[in-house]
Design a protein around this motif. Structure first.
Motif, short mmCIF file in Angstrom:
data_model
loop_
_atom_site.label_atom_id
_atom_site.label_comp_id
_atom_site.label_asym_id
_atom_site.label_seq_id
_atom_site.Cartn_x
_atom_site.Cartn_y
_atom_site.Cartn_z
N UNK A 128 24.55 24.98 18.94
CA UNK A 128 24.50 25.58 17.60
C UNK A 128 25.80 25.34 16.85
N UNK A 129 26.93 25.41 17.54
CA UNK A 129 28.21 25.08 16.91
C UNK A 129 28.23 23.62 16.49
N UNK A 130 27.67 22.75 17.32
CA UNK A 130 27.59 21.33 16.97
C UNK A 130 26.76 21.15 15.71
N UNK A 131 25.62 21.84 15.64
CA UNK A 131 24.78 21.74 14.44
C UNK A 131 25.55 22.21 13.20
N UNK A 132 26.30 23.30 13.33
CA UNK A 132 27.09 23.80 12.19
C UNK A 132 28.15 22.79 11.78
N UNK A 133 28.86 22.22 12.74
CA UNK A 133 29.89 21.23 12.42
C UNK A 133 29.28 20.01 11.73
N UNK A 134 28.14 19.53 12.21
CA UNK A 134 27.49 18.37 11.59
C UNK A 134 26.98 18.70 10.20
N UNK A 135 26.49 19.92 10.01
CA UNK A 135 26.05 20.37 8.67
C UNK A 135 27.25 20.44 7.73
N UNK A 136 28.33 21.04 8.19
CA UNK A 136 29.54 21.16 7.35
C UNK A 136 30.14 19.80 7.04
N UNK A 137 29.95 18.84 7.93
CA UNK A 137 30.45 17.48 7.70
C UNK A 137 29.51 16.68 6.80
N UNK A 156 24.58 37.01 8.13
CA UNK A 156 26.02 36.82 8.35
C UNK A 156 26.45 37.06 9.81
N UNK A 157 25.81 38.02 10.47
CA UNK A 157 26.17 38.28 11.88
C UNK A 157 25.70 37.12 12.77
N UNK A 158 24.52 36.60 12.51
CA UNK A 158 24.02 35.45 13.28
C UNK A 158 24.92 34.24 13.05
N UNK A 159 25.38 34.04 11.82
CA UNK A 159 26.29 32.93 11.53
C UNK A 159 27.62 33.12 12.25
N UNK A 160 28.12 34.35 12.28
CA UNK A 160 29.36 34.64 13.00
C UNK A 160 29.19 34.36 14.49
N UNK A 194 21.96 26.66 5.07
CA UNK A 194 21.78 26.58 3.63
C UNK A 194 21.50 27.98 3.06
N UNK A 195 20.63 28.75 3.73
CA UNK A 195 20.33 30.12 3.29
C UNK A 195 21.57 31.00 3.30
N UNK A 196 22.50 30.74 4.20
CA UNK A 196 23.72 31.53 4.31
C UNK A 196 24.85 30.99 3.42
N UNK A 197 24.50 30.03 2.55
CA UNK A 197 25.46 29.45 1.60
C UNK A 197 26.63 28.74 2.27
N UNK A 198 26.39 28.17 3.45
CA UNK A 198 27.42 27.34 4.08
C UNK A 198 27.45 26.03 3.30
N UNK A 199 28.60 25.63 2.77
CA UNK A 199 28.66 24.40 1.98
C UNK A 199 28.31 23.15 2.81
#
Length: 194
Positions: free
Chosen positions: A176-185, A62-66, A109-114
């Motif tokens: 990394x933020x770009x990767x998260x945005x693309x994953x969430x999209x 969770x801290x790494x995701x934050x 995915x491991x952090x349960x990000x939809x």
């Protein structure tokens, strides 16, 4: 050096630095909130922004995701060695910072990000330039950062420019933020184990 988050936030504008080390346990404003606020008001400006390495007492998913969500380039805990801290600072300041989109997708995915759970990113990805769409299609097909040049036929500097352009379009500070945005999209492939 500053122990108060709000004072540190004001002081950053006066600094000419490449990388800032920010502890998450600041007074009045956490380190992650300091980074988030600074980037929110400065991303998109023409000024060269510093990279951020967030520190904390321990490592956790969770801290790494934050750290990714707030715009830090890396997260280092007190459990890690001085060499690991220096490596994080050097990498954060690197002009050619590459990320492993597949590894980050697994982590999200491991952090349960939809996966595909935040469609607002898709709205900002309308009317892409041909090269932007080409790189985005390659990422969606599962090609890694290091494979994008070969798959798209674009030179390394052009791929880097396109990734910068996608970040800017989405108002993001890091790959990394770009990767998260693309994953969430839903634009990065789901991990095999999903």
């Amino acid at each position: 050096e500053e122990s108060d988050g709000l004072a540190a936030l004001d002081a950053i504008d006066e600094l000419a630095v490449d990388v800032l080390l920010v502890d998450n346990r600041l007074r009045s404003l956490s380190g992650s909130e300091l980074i988030r606020k600074f980037l929110r008001r400065n991303v998109g400006s023409e000024a060269k922004l510093p990279a951020f390495v967030l520190t904390g007492p321990f490592s956790s998913g969770p801290m790494a995701l934050e750290a990714i969500r707030c715009g830090a380039n890396d997260m280092v805990s007190e459990e890690e060695s001085a060499d690991e801290l220096l490596a994080a600072v050097r990498e954060a300041g690197s002009l050619d910072h590459r990320v492993d989109f597949g590894m980050l997708s697994d982590f999200f995915w491991e952090q349960d990000v939809p996966h595909g759970g935040n469609q607002r990113w898709l709205l900002r990805l309308n009317n892409l330039e041909a090269e932007e769409q080409q790189v985005l299609d390659a990422l969606q097909a599962g090609f890694e950062d290091t494979e994008l040049e070969q798959h798209t036929g674009l030179p390394h500097t052009r791929v880097r420019w396109v990734l910068d352009s996608l970040q800017k379009r989405l108002g993001l500070a890091t790959r990394s933020q770009l990767a998260l945005a693309l994953y969430e999209a839903g634009l990065l492939p789901e991990p095999e184990s999903a």
